[in-house]
Write an enzyme that holds these catalytic residues in place. Structure first.
Site, short mmCIF file in Angstrom:
data_model
loop_
_atom_site.label_atom_id
_atom_site.label_comp_id
_atom_site.label_asym_id
_atom_site.label_seq_id
_atom_site.Cartn_x
_atom_site.Cartn_y
_atom_site.Cartn_z
N HIS A 47 -4.50 -27.09 -15.46
CA HIS A 47 -5.15 -25.78 -15.26
C HIS A 47 -6.53 -25.74 -15.92
O HIS A 47 -7.37 -24.91 -15.57
CB HIS A 47 -4.25 -24.68 -15.85
CG HIS A 47 -4.51 -23.32 -15.28
ND1 HIS A 47 -5.77 -22.81 -15.08
CD2 HIS A 47 -3.65 -22.35 -14.87
CE1 HIS A 47 -5.69 -21.59 -14.59
NE2 HIS A 47 -4.41 -21.29 -14.45
N CYS B 107 -7.30 -19.66 -11.50
CA CYS B 107 -5.89 -19.58 -11.11
C CYS B 107 -5.73 -19.94 -9.63
O CYS B 107 -4.76 -20.60 -9.24
CB CYS B 107 -5.34 -18.18 -11.38
SG CYS B 107 -5.10 -17.85 -13.15
N CYS C 281 0.89 -4.56 -8.09
CA CYS C 281 0.72 -3.11 -8.14
C CYS C 281 -0.78 -2.78 -8.06
O CYS C 281 -1.57 -3.26 -8.88
CB CYS C 281 1.29 -2.56 -9.44
SG CYS C 281 0.99 -0.78 -9.66
N CYS D 205 -1.84 -0.74 -11.66
CA CYS D 205 -1.95 -1.40 -12.97
C CYS D 205 -2.12 -2.91 -12.87
O CYS D 205 -2.28 -3.58 -13.89
CB CYS D 205 -0.74 -1.06 -13.84
SG CYS D 205 0.81 -1.86 -13.30
N CYS E 18 12.67 -3.06 2.25
CA CYS E 18 12.10 -1.72 2.11
C CYS E 18 10.65 -1.84 1.67
O CYS E 18 10.33 -2.51 0.67
CB CYS E 18 12.90 -0.93 1.09
SG CYS E 18 12.26 0.74 0.82
N CYS F 281 6.49 0.52 -9.02
CA CYS F 281 6.16 -0.40 -10.10
C CYS F 281 6.98 -0.06 -11.35
O CYS F 281 7.03 1.09 -11.78
CB CYS F 281 4.66 -0.31 -10.42
SG CYS F 281 4.14 -1.38 -11.79
N CYS G 113 4.19 1.05 -14.40
CA CYS G 113 3.44 2.32 -14.42
C CYS G 113 4.07 3.38 -13.53
O CYS G 113 3.55 4.51 -13.47
CB CYS G 113 1.99 2.08 -14.01
SG CYS G 113 1.77 1.61 -12.27
N CYS H 13 0.64 -2.71 2.54
CA CYS H 13 -0.77 -2.31 2.63
C CYS H 13 -1.32 -1.69 1.34
O CYS H 13 -2.51 -1.38 1.27
CB CYS H 13 -0.97 -1.34 3.79
SG CYS H 13 -0.06 0.23 3.61
N HIS I 283 0.97 6.45 4.66
CA HIS I 283 0.26 6.25 5.91
C HIS I 283 -0.19 4.79 5.96
O HIS I 283 -0.93 4.33 5.09
CB HIS I 283 -0.94 7.20 6.01
CG HIS I 283 -0.53 8.63 6.17
ND1 HIS I 283 -0.32 9.21 7.39
CD2 HIS I 283 -0.28 9.59 5.24
CE1 HIS I 283 0.04 10.48 7.24
NE2 HIS I 283 0.08 10.74 5.93
#
Length: 240
Positions: free
Chosen positions: A12, A17, A47, A50, A61, A66, A69, A77, A98
């Site tokens: 690394h 990353c 998320c 955060c 689903c 999260c 938070c 989306c 939406h």
């Protein structure tokens, strides 16, 4: 809840990353054995509030909360789930989101062959066979399951399908949609007439037909109008 984290390795050093993950895909035998299950894990859920990351597939689903938070959003989306809607003329009551037309929420219902055709039309390559050495037979994608009120993280375990790159059909669709999203491919050109009309009404695009306009001209104009007036999802994950 499975948390996405990167264990530091000597390879690394000096790499971002993203570059390190590219190196692992090309050089790490264990990573290669995981095949596209590893790809879906590393392109899991982040998320949008955060930035906490989860090594989980996005299928199942689409409503995700999260654990850090408590922000509620669509895992396809990143648009928020809410009960108080800020969208004009929205008549939906209760908790909802939406979704843009390129969200997994809609595209997960497309057959794999149709998703493949969309990618082919845009010159985007995809896998149909698992990489050499990949574990096959059952789908190894990690997902969050609802079991008696608890939500443990475990392997999918569904039977893999021929031509689905070592994944079950549900997760192969998710893989194809992730390519569609990362390359910002618009699904609208493959909409049927009914899907096009539904999309125009969903996104408040005027679908009035002009006097004397034939069917081909009408739907061609409507398609262009939808694509011009309604952009793809601005929070959908794209290729870096």
């Amino acid at each position: 809840m499975t948390v996405f984290s990167v264990q530091w390795e000597s390879q690394h050093a000096g790499l971002s990353c993203e570059q390190y993950q590219s190196w692992k895909r090309e050089n790490d035998p264990e990573y290669q054995r995981q095949g596209l299950a590893g790809y879906l894990r590393d392109n899991g859920i982040t998320c949008p509030n955060c930035r906490f990351q989860y090594a989980l597939s996005k299928g199942g689903c689409m409503h995700f909360c999260c654990s850090q938070c408590r922000y509620q959003f669509c895992s396809g989306c990143n648009n928020p789930f809410h009960t108080t809607c800020a969208v004009d003329e929205c008549s939906v009551s209760g908790l909802h989101a939406h979704h843009p037309r390129d969200c997994l929420f809609y595209l997960r219902d497309w057959e794999p062959t149709r998703l493949q055709a969309l990618l082919q039309n845009s010159g985007v390559s995809y896998n149909t066979e698992p990489p050499s050495g990949t574990q096959t037979g059952v789908c190894g994608v990690i997902e969050q399951k609802d079991e008696g009120g608890q939500q443990p993280d475990s392997a999918c375990g569904a039977q893999t399908q021929p031509g689905h790159a070592g994944l079950c059909e549900k997760h192969y669709r998710e893989y194809l949609v992730s390519l569609i999203n990362s390359h910002a491919v618009d699904p609208a050109p493959l909409f049927s007439a009914g899907e096009l009309l539904l999309a125009c009404r969903r996104y408040k695009v005027d679908d009035a037909r002009r006097d004397g306009e034939d069917g081909f001209s009408y739907y061609s104009r409507l398609l262009q109008k939808l694509m011009d007036e309604v952009p793809l999802g601005d929070k959908v994950p794209r290729k870096k």
